[in-house]
Write an enzyme that holds these catalytic residues in place. Structure first.
Site, PDB file in Angstrom:
ATOM      1  N   HIS A   1       8.030  15.321  70.781  1.00  0.00           N
ATOM      2  CA  HIS A   1       6.981  15.377  69.410  1.00  0.00           C
ATOM      3  C   HIS A   1       5.607  15.620  69.930  1.00  0.00           C
ATOM      4  O   HIS A   1       4.747  15.353  69.382  1.00  0.00           O
ATOM      5  CB  HIS A   1       6.936  14.009  68.567  1.00  0.00           C
ATOM      6  CG  HIS A   1       8.376  14.073  67.840  1.00  0.00           C
ATOM      7  ND1 HIS A   1       8.503  13.328  67.170  1.00  0.00           N
ATOM      8  CD2 HIS A   1       9.384  14.824  67.564  1.00  0.00           C
ATOM      9  CE1 HIS A   1       9.833  13.154  66.506  1.00  0.00           C
ATOM     10  NE2 HIS A   1      10.239  14.398  67.008  1.00  0.00           N
TER      11      HIS A   1
ATOM     12  N   ASP B   1      21.359  17.339  69.103  1.00  0.00           N
ATOM     13  CA  ASP B   1      19.967  16.941  68.924  1.00  0.00           C
ATOM     14  C   ASP B   1      19.328  16.728  70.426  1.00  0.00           C
ATOM     15  O   ASP B   1      19.647  15.474  70.612  1.00  0.00           O
ATOM     16  CB  ASP B   1      19.759  15.984  67.889  1.00  0.00           C
ATOM     17  CG  ASP B   1      18.225  15.867  67.455  1.00  0.00           C
ATOM     18  OD1 ASP B   1      17.406  16.677  68.157  1.00  0.00           O
ATOM     19  OD2 ASP B   1      18.083  15.144  66.381  1.00  0.00           O
TER      20      ASP B   1
ATOM     21  N   ASP C   1      32.902  30.530  79.566  1.00  0.00           N
ATOM     22  CA  ASP C   1      31.309  30.338  80.195  1.00  0.00           C
ATOM     23  C   ASP C   1      30.386  30.575  79.201  1.00  0.00           C
ATOM     24  O   ASP C   1      30.455  31.581  78.548  1.00  0.00           O
ATOM     25  CB  ASP C   1      31.153  30.825  81.587  1.00  0.00           C
ATOM     26  CG  ASP C   1      29.701  30.666  81.985  1.00  0.00           C
ATOM     27  OD1 ASP C   1      29.488  29.320  82.420  1.00  0.00           O
ATOM     28  OD2 ASP C   1      29.068  31.635  81.927  1.00  0.00           O
ATOM     29  N   ILE C   2      29.578  29.720  79.120  1.00  0.00           N
ATOM     30  CA  ILE C   2      28.222  29.836  78.216  1.00  0.00           C
ATOM     31  C   ILE C   2      27.077  30.317  79.090  1.00  0.00           C
ATOM     32  O   ILE C   2      26.709  29.627  79.813  1.00  0.00           O
ATOM     33  CB  ILE C   2      27.957  28.694  77.394  1.00  0.00           C
ATOM     34  CG1 ILE C   2      29.318  28.216  76.302  1.00  0.00           C
ATOM     35  CG2 ILE C   2      26.730  28.996  76.439  1.00  0.00           C
ATOM     36  CD1 ILE C   2      29.810  29.328  75.273  1.00  0.00           C
TER      37      ILE C   2
ATOM     38  N   GLU D   1      14.820  18.290  58.992  1.00  0.00           N
ATOM     39  CA  GLU D   1      15.284  16.918  59.780  1.00  0.00           C
ATOM     40  C   GLU D   1      14.230  15.917  60.323  1.00  0.00           C
ATOM     41  O   GLU D   1      14.316  14.846  60.165  1.00  0.00           O
ATOM     42  CB  GLU D   1      16.096  17.387  61.167  1.00  0.00           C
ATOM     43  CG  GLU D   1      16.796  16.367  61.871  1.00  0.00           C
ATOM     44  CD  GLU D   1      16.241  15.427  63.039  1.00  0.00           C
ATOM     45  OE1 GLU D   1      16.609  14.429  63.259  1.00  0.00           O
ATOM     46  OE2 GLU D   1      14.817  15.741  63.148  1.00  0.00           O
ATOM     47  N   GLU D   2      13.095  16.427  60.530  1.00  0.00           N
ATOM     48  CA  GLU D   2      12.099  15.824  61.246  1.00  0.00           C
ATOM     49  C   GLU D   2      11.423  14.960  59.950  1.00  0.00           C
ATOM     50  O   GLU D   2      10.496  14.128  60.190  1.00  0.00           O
ATOM     51  CB  GLU D   2      11.002  16.517  61.974  1.00  0.00           C
ATOM     52  CG  GLU D   2      11.394  17.184  63.136  1.00  0.00           C
ATOM     53  CD  GLU D   2      11.810  16.461  64.298  1.00  0.00           C
ATOM     54  OE1 GLU D   2      11.579  15.208  64.147  1.00  0.00           O
ATOM     55  OE2 GLU D   2      12.021  17.056  65.341  1.00  0.00           O
TER      56      GLU D   2
ATOM     57  N   HIS E   1      19.524  20.669  64.242  1.00  0.00           N
ATOM     58  CA  HIS E   1      18.458  20.872  63.336  1.00  0.00           C
ATOM     59  C   HIS E   1      17.392  21.830  63.964  1.00  0.00           C
ATOM     60  O   HIS E   1      17.084  21.870  65.391  1.00  0.00           O
ATOM     61  CB  HIS E   1      17.555  19.699  63.025  1.00  0.00           C
ATOM     62  CG  HIS E   1      16.537  19.151  63.916  1.00  0.00           C
ATOM     63  ND1 HIS E   1      15.395  19.468  64.207  1.00  0.00           N
ATOM     64  CD2 HIS E   1      16.973  18.040  64.998  1.00  0.00           C
ATOM     65  CE1 HIS E   1      14.854  18.660  65.343  1.00  0.00           C
ATOM     66  NE2 HIS E   1      15.924  17.980  65.589  1.00  0.00           N
TER      67      HIS E   1
ATOM     68  N   ASP F   1      13.418  19.658  71.343  1.00  0.00           N
ATOM     69  CA  ASP F   1      13.507  19.056  70.135  1.00  0.00           C
ATOM     70  C   ASP F   1      13.040  19.917  68.932  1.00  0.00           C
ATOM     71  O   ASP F   1      12.046  19.922  68.402  1.00  0.00           O
ATOM     72  CB  ASP F   1      12.737  17.727  70.019  1.00  0.00           C
ATOM     73  CG  ASP F   1      13.068  16.997  68.719  1.00  0.00           C
ATOM     74  OD1 ASP F   1      14.185  17.395  68.138  1.00  0.00           O
ATOM     75  OD2 ASP F   1      12.434  15.993  68.453  1.00  0.00           O
TER      76      ASP F   1
END
Length: 446
Positions: free
Chosen positions: A293, A206, A49-50, A177-178, A131, A143
């Site tokens: 964003h 992501d 389990d996480i 990444e962005e 990322h 994100d």
């Protein structure tokens, strides 16, 4: 999630019934990832389990870092470096061998963090990443704090379990990444071809905690895709293929050099349909993540249920796909060739070969032929599959009106009359002048 990515794709702990279903699923072996022409044996050990609380604790840290550093964790800003330092310290304490890869973008220094778990076959490496940077307008908690935190907690679970998988495990957190997948492109472009050939798969995460979440699975490597789909099927959760953003997150550089890829996504600024709301819950007519964003992408911008389920799915995939090195007696088999072959302009046909071994009987009636051909005018290209006995199966004809670039597609072939084992060939010919290209990679899925 990158600014240049088309954005679409991806409540409390699981109820007892779902938890039981999850336990039953994880006790069942699943197909393992592709590795240089073979697939791996089913996992012998179920993933643990996480704890959702642990994943959210990492998100709280990312939020605190952003708050203390101008409100973001963007490339070149102090909040990004502080985020990298936080993740690295956790991994160092857990027994990982970590390294910082430095690059420059937009005049600012960026960093990738690479973490290797000791042991496993160094010639068969399973990699997972996310990322870590945000946009400048906010803390980037969904994100992509969500993917970064879940990958981190999965890596820590590997350490807690002292997992000894057959494959070598490597985890990564990408910078910039962005700004256009800068960090992951830098890593792949600077990875020697001998090291690329050792990567049996790369898993990308992501945005996996979107507040109006969907459950999207990358439509790339079929074995990786099936691993995720089977997991969610065991929870009676329908999934959809993530296609709107295909190739616009950190898996793209890996995919472009022929490395099998896959991943999960819970959605960004596209609108959830009524049909999706009916099967997943949430609100139809609203974006999967209305704070995409934006400054409101903070710790309040997370769906706990989606984050929990996706974190568990990541662990399931890592445990499953890192186990085994041989061909299973039944199930899917993936065989590939990622060696580039130039296709001459208006010239003779060229071929690329794949040797299929370890199969029994004939090929399936739905043999999947995945091709990735880079070409500046795809209408010039004719493609055939050649069976071991020389029989040709036409995959694509030329078309003077098809002016788009590249042929990246999967073609079903009824090859049930052909013996599975043997040398299969992809034959490609450019039948008109002025445009050129090459076979980047191709694969057969049985």
């Amino acid at each position: 999630m990158s600014l240049n990515r088309f954005a679409l794709r991806r409540s409390p702990a699981l109820p007892a019934a779902a938890a039981l279903a999850l336990g039953a699923l994880l006790a069942t072996a699943a197909p393992a990832a592709q590795a240089a022409g073979t697939t791996a044996a089913p996992a012998a050990v179920a993933a643990p389990d996480i704890p959702l609380a642990n994943v959210k604790a990492h998100l709280t840290q990312f939020q605190s870092i952003a708050t203390a550093n101008g409100g973001n964790r963007a490339h070149g800003r102090p909040g990004y470096k502080a985020s990298i330092d936080y993740v690295k310290a956790k991994l160092d304490a857990a027994g990982y061998t970590t390294s910082l890869q430095q690059f420059t973008s937009g005049g600012a220094v960026g960093y990738n963090l690479i973490a290797d778990w000791p042991g496993g076959d160094a010639n068969k490496v399973l990699m997972a990443g996310a990322h870590l940077d945000s946009v400048t307008s906010g803390a980037g908690i969904n994100d992509n704090g969500s993917g970064s935190a879940a990958v981190l907690e999965t890596a820590l679970a590997v350490s807690r379990a002292q997992l000894q998988p057959d494959k070598h495990l490597r985890f990564a957190w990408w910078g910039a990444e962005e700004l256009g997948l800068v960090g992951s492109r830098y890593y792949v472009n600077n990875l020697p071809s001998t090291e690329r050939s050792k990567l049996s798969g790369y898993l990308n995460f992501d945005m996996i905690g979107s507040p109006n979440a969907g459950y999207f699975v990358y439509d790339d490597d079929p074995v990786i895709e099936k691993t995720f789909k089977d997991y969610y099927a065991g929870l009676s959760i329908p999934t959809e293929i993530e296609t709107e953003g295909d190739g616009r997150s950190d898996h793209a550089p890996f995919k472009n050099v022929g490395i099998p890829v896959g991943g999960l996504f819970s959605g960004a600024d596209y609108t959830k349909t009524a049909a999706q709301a009916q099967k997943w819950g949430g609100t139809a007519g609203q974006a999967f993540d209305r704070c995409y964003h934006s400054s409101c992408d903070n710790t309040s911008n997370i769906n706990d249920t989606a984050l929990d389920r996706n974190s568990e799915a990541i662990a399931h995939a890592i445990w499953t796909l890192s186990a085994g090195t041989g061909e299973p007696p039944t199930g899917e088999g993936v065989f590939s060739n990622a060696t580039d072959v130039a296709v001459p302009d208006n010239g003779a046909a060229v071929t690329s070969s794949i040797a299929v071994t370890g199969r029994t009987g004939n090929a399936p009636a739905a043999l999947q032929v995945g091709v990735d051909i880079k070409h500046t005018y795809r209408g010039d290209v004719v493609i055939d599959l050649l069976a071991p006995d020389g029989t040709a199966y036409r995959l694509k004809n030329s078309s003077s009106g098809d002016s788009a670039d590249n042929v990246i597609a999967t073609y079903p072939v009824n090859a049930s009359s052909e013996t599975a084992n043997g040398t299969w060939k992809l034959r490609v010919q450019d039948v008109a002048a002025q445009d050129t290209g090459y076979i980047d990679s191709w694969k057969l899925t049985f």
